[in-house]
Design an enzyme around this catalytic site. Sequence first.
Site, PDB file in Angstrom:
ATOM      1  N   SER A 139      16.329  10.887   7.413  1.00  0.00           N
ATOM      2  CA  SER A 139      16.123   9.915   8.440  1.00  0.00           C
ATOM      3  C   SER A 139      17.354   9.392   8.924  1.00  0.00           C
ATOM      4  O   SER A 139      18.491   9.528   8.556  1.00  0.00           O
ATOM      5  CB  SER A 139      15.684   8.860   7.628  1.00  0.00           C
ATOM      6  OG  SER A 139      15.305   7.612   8.188  1.00  0.00           O
ATOM      7  N   TYR A 152      14.642   2.723   0.096  1.00  0.00           N
ATOM      8  CA  TYR A 152      14.477   3.531   0.915  1.00  0.00           C
ATOM      9  C   TYR A 152      15.736   4.219   1.587  1.00  0.00           C
ATOM     10  O   TYR A 152      16.205   5.357   1.636  1.00  0.00           O
ATOM     11  CB  TYR A 152      13.801   3.420   2.020  1.00  0.00           C
ATOM     12  CG  TYR A 152      13.202   4.723   2.966  1.00  0.00           C
ATOM     13  CD1 TYR A 152      12.418   5.632   2.191  1.00  0.00           C
ATOM     14  CD2 TYR A 152      13.594   4.542   4.327  1.00  0.00           C
ATOM     15  CE1 TYR A 152      12.282   6.827   3.389  1.00  0.00           C
ATOM     16  CE2 TYR A 152      13.231   5.914   5.052  1.00  0.00           C
ATOM     17  CZ  TYR A 152      12.617   6.979   4.557  1.00  0.00           C
ATOM     18  OH  TYR A 152      12.196   7.949   5.368  1.00  0.00           O
TER      19      TYR A 152
END
Length: 239
Positions: A139, A152
């Site tokens: 990501s 995260y």
Amino acid sequence: MLENKTAIITGSSRGLGKSIAWKLAKEGMNVTIVGRSSDIHEVAEELTQAGYRALACQADVSEESDVEAFVEATLKQFGSIDTLVNNAGVGLFKYIEDITLEEWQRLFNINVQGVFLCSKAVVPHMKEREEGTIITISSDVGRRTMPKGTAYTATKYAVQAFSGSLAQEVREYGIRVGTINPGMIDTYFNQSKQGEPHKEDWLKADDVADAVVYMASAPKHVVIDEMMLHPLIQEYPRV
């Protein structure tokens, strides 16, 4: 370039993983579809009905025995593993005081431990053949931070470090390791719905799947360490 080669794609029962599986199959690859949901069998059946070669393996990437089983099944079915796509992942966006230890551990078990176990399982085979490609869908928050992202983003930073170190370990064996770091993608991520109006300008699953094909099909002497993809108009997560 990819014709008659074999790929394992984790987290491929729907959304991004499913798109990656279809894209690689259309390039001529045998594909092993891995996911925790029984929907994985439907995806494999759809691919088979379309004339592609697909194997469904219902498994949890955070469980070593599950990973070893689908790697063994892939080798038995197709004879080789040329590409691993570590796509399985989950999201969690909360302030730190609201995150439970169980939630923290679940994120690391899937997002980090899963990448470790899957990569570890295929490396010996790739070393023996002196070729292979390991692609991890990370990501853009593996390169930046955000509020409510303590858990995260920590997993994605870990994945970046893991992939960079692994790349240095295995390059002498002809194995390539890289990450694809997308911004916001219109998928089912974090229990959202694909196709929601506010996602209209986000990346599409096929955009990232095309990047996987590009990375996997690069000439053997070329390693693409990292690809960053963003929608033209970057929007930060609604959390």
